[in-house]
Design an enzyme around this catalytic site. Structure first.
Site, PDB file in Angstrom:
ATOM      1  N   ASP A 107       6.872   6.078   0.739  1.00 19.92           N
ATOM      2  CA  ASP A 107       7.970   5.719   1.636  1.00 19.92           C
ATOM      3  C   ASP A 107       7.437   5.472   3.044  1.00 19.92           C
ATOM      4  O   ASP A 107       6.408   6.018   3.447  1.00 19.92           O
ATOM      5  CB  ASP A 107       9.006   6.840   1.688  1.00 19.92           C
ATOM      6  CG  ASP A 107       9.864   6.905   0.429  1.00 19.92           C
ATOM      7  OD1 ASP A 107       9.858   5.927  -0.336  1.00 19.92           O
ATOM      8  OD2 ASP A 107      10.534   7.930   0.217  1.00 19.92           O
ATOM      9  N   GLN A 137       9.884  -2.196   6.786  1.00 20.78           N
ATOM     10  CA  GLN A 137      11.224  -2.249   7.355  1.00 20.78           C
ATOM     11  C   GLN A 137      11.434  -3.531   8.171  1.00 20.78           C
ATOM     12  O   GLN A 137      10.673  -3.811   9.098  1.00 20.78           O
ATOM     13  CB  GLN A 137      11.428  -1.015   8.239  1.00 20.78           C
ATOM     14  CG  GLN A 137      11.245   0.277   7.453  1.00 20.78           C
ATOM     15  CD  GLN A 137      11.219   1.509   8.345  1.00 20.78           C
ATOM     16  OE1 GLN A 137      12.268   2.024   8.701  1.00 20.78           O
ATOM     17  NE2 GLN A 137      10.032   1.978   8.699  1.00 20.78           N
ATOM     18  N   ARG A 158       8.076  -2.921  -1.059  1.00 20.46           N
ATOM     19  CA  ARG A 158       9.541  -2.854  -1.000  1.00 20.46           C
ATOM     20  C   ARG A 158       9.991  -3.220   0.409  1.00 20.46           C
ATOM     21  O   ARG A 158       9.529  -2.633   1.389  1.00 20.46           O
ATOM     22  CB  ARG A 158      10.019  -1.440  -1.339  1.00 20.46           C
ATOM     23  CG  ARG A 158      11.526  -1.234  -1.184  1.00 20.46           C
ATOM     24  CD  ARG A 158      11.867   0.250  -1.010  1.00 20.46           C
ATOM     25  NE  ARG A 158      11.397   1.048  -2.108  1.00 20.46           N
ATOM     26  CZ  ARG A 158      10.943   2.302  -1.971  1.00 20.46           C
ATOM     27  NH1 ARG A 158      10.878   2.871  -0.783  1.00 20.46           N
ATOM     28  NH2 ARG A 158      10.544   2.973  -3.034  1.00 20.46           N
ATOM     29  N   LYS A 161      15.949  -2.855   5.148  1.00 16.82           N
ATOM     30  CA  LYS A 161      16.367  -3.249   6.500  1.00 16.82           C
ATOM     31  C   LYS A 161      15.877  -2.250   7.542  1.00 16.82           C
ATOM     32  O   LYS A 161      15.575  -2.622   8.671  1.00 16.82           O
ATOM     33  CB  LYS A 161      17.887  -3.388   6.557  1.00 16.82           C
ATOM     34  CG  LYS A 161      18.402  -4.576   5.753  1.00 16.82           C
ATOM     35  CD  LYS A 161      19.916  -4.745   5.870  1.00 16.82           C
ATOM     36  CE  LYS A 161      20.393  -5.919   5.036  1.00 16.82           C
ATOM     37  NZ  LYS A 161      21.861  -6.112   5.115  1.00 16.82           N
ATOM     38  N   GLY A 162      15.804  -0.963   7.175  1.00 22.09           N
ATOM     39  CA  GLY A 162      15.327   0.063   8.095  1.00 22.09           C
ATOM     40  C   GLY A 162      16.423   1.058   8.421  1.00 22.09           C
ATOM     41  O   GLY A 162      17.461   0.682   8.970  1.00 22.09           O
ATOM     42  N   ALA A 163      16.183   2.330   8.084  1.00 18.62           N
ATOM     43  CA  ALA A 163      17.213   3.354   8.256  1.00 18.62           C
ATOM     44  C   ALA A 163      17.005   4.202   9.501  1.00 18.62           C
ATOM     45  O   ALA A 163      17.859   5.005   9.852  1.00 18.62           O
ATOM     46  CB  ALA A 163      17.249   4.262   7.025  1.00 18.62           C
TER      47      ALA A 163
END
Length: 278
Positions: A107, A137, A158, A161-163
């Site tokens: 991640d 991201q 992967r 959008k980016g958290a």
């Protein structure tokens, strides 16, 4: 015990519960990416313990013959303790997965960890010939250059959008701009990547765009969604393309559950309805 209101988003507190969730999801046509909840450890002990747990989980996935893999967070494996700790623990997880011909996702966390995470991915992508994946991201200004670096590497990438909430000097803040970046970066990946594209999105427009790009370039791809979000759509979509569900589990479920409830209006509605009906 996880209450029913939270079990929509979390695959149990224990590995056996998570593996049972994976088995049931497999029966519905979904692959499962299992993530043991935990992050931002500032001592080595918990990082080492979670790395060992991931190794055991990989053994269990292989023994059960499940269509599943694991996803790890750098800070969970000790990046906040030291990059050497992170690299050592990640190596143990990736090596165990490689023994079983299983897959490990890495991640991406906040923007300050991007370089260390990409460096670790590149090392293991080359060492294993592609048995690892990385998340990037779209909201980060640097991501186009990062994708150019990743394009020739084995392994999967992967795009999300980016958290996180990075500062404006390193990230795009407007939703419309992030969406535009996502579309442009997705098109770049379908043109330039050979080992496949992972579309990390619940946005029907982005998923439709991926299908169109696949038709144009023939690049293999998969869609990845969170457990508990648009699950009916996940199953329906699996009739047309490969779909993987990101399913967290573990004793640290409470904070994760709150994040999921608060980030989307429909999740909050679901939670409120469950409270009222319960």
């Amino acid at each position: 015990m996880i209450p029913p209101i939270a079990s929509r988003f979390v695959a149990g507190e224990t590995a056996p519960e998570a593996l049972e969730h994976a088995r049931e999801a497999n029966e519905r046509g979904l692959g499962v990416i299992l993530n043991l909840l935990g992050e931002h450890y500032h001592e080595r002990g918990p990082a080492d313990e979670d790395a060992a747990t991931y190794c055991e989980l990989i053994d269990d996935i292989a023994d059960a013959g499940l269509r599943a893999c694991v996803s790890v967070k750098p800070s969970q494996l000790g990046l906040d303790v030291g990059e050497d700790v992170f690299r050592e623990n990640l190596a143990s997880v990736v090596e165990r997965a490689d023994e079983h011909d299983e897959f490990v996702w890495i991640d991406m966390e906040d923007h300050t960890t991007t370089d260390a995470t990409l460096d670790a991915f590149e090392h293991h992508a080359r060492e294993t010939g592609g048995s690892v994946g990385i998340c990037v991201q779209a909201n980060l200004r640097r991501t186009r250059e990062d994708l150019e670096r990743l394009a020739d590497l084995p392994g999967k990438v992967r795009l999300v959008k980016g958290a996180y909430d990075p500062p404006a000097e390193v990230a795009y803040r407007e939703k419309s701009r992030v969406n535009r970046e996502y579309r442009d970066l997705l098109a770049f990946m379908f043109r330039e990547f050979d080992d496949g594209v992972a579309v990390g999105s619940h946005d029907p427009g982005m998923i439709d765009l991926a299908a169109d790009l696949h038709g144009e370039y023939g690049t293999p791809y998969e869609v990845q969604m969170l457990m508990g979000v648009r699950e009916d759509a996940q199953v329906d979509l699996a009739d047309d393309c490969e779909v993987w569900q990101y399913a967290p589990y573990g004793s640290k479920w409470l904070s994760y559950f709150y994040r999921r409830v608060l980030e989307r209006k429909e999740n909050l509605t679901f939670a409120l309805r469950a409270v009222v009906s319960g």
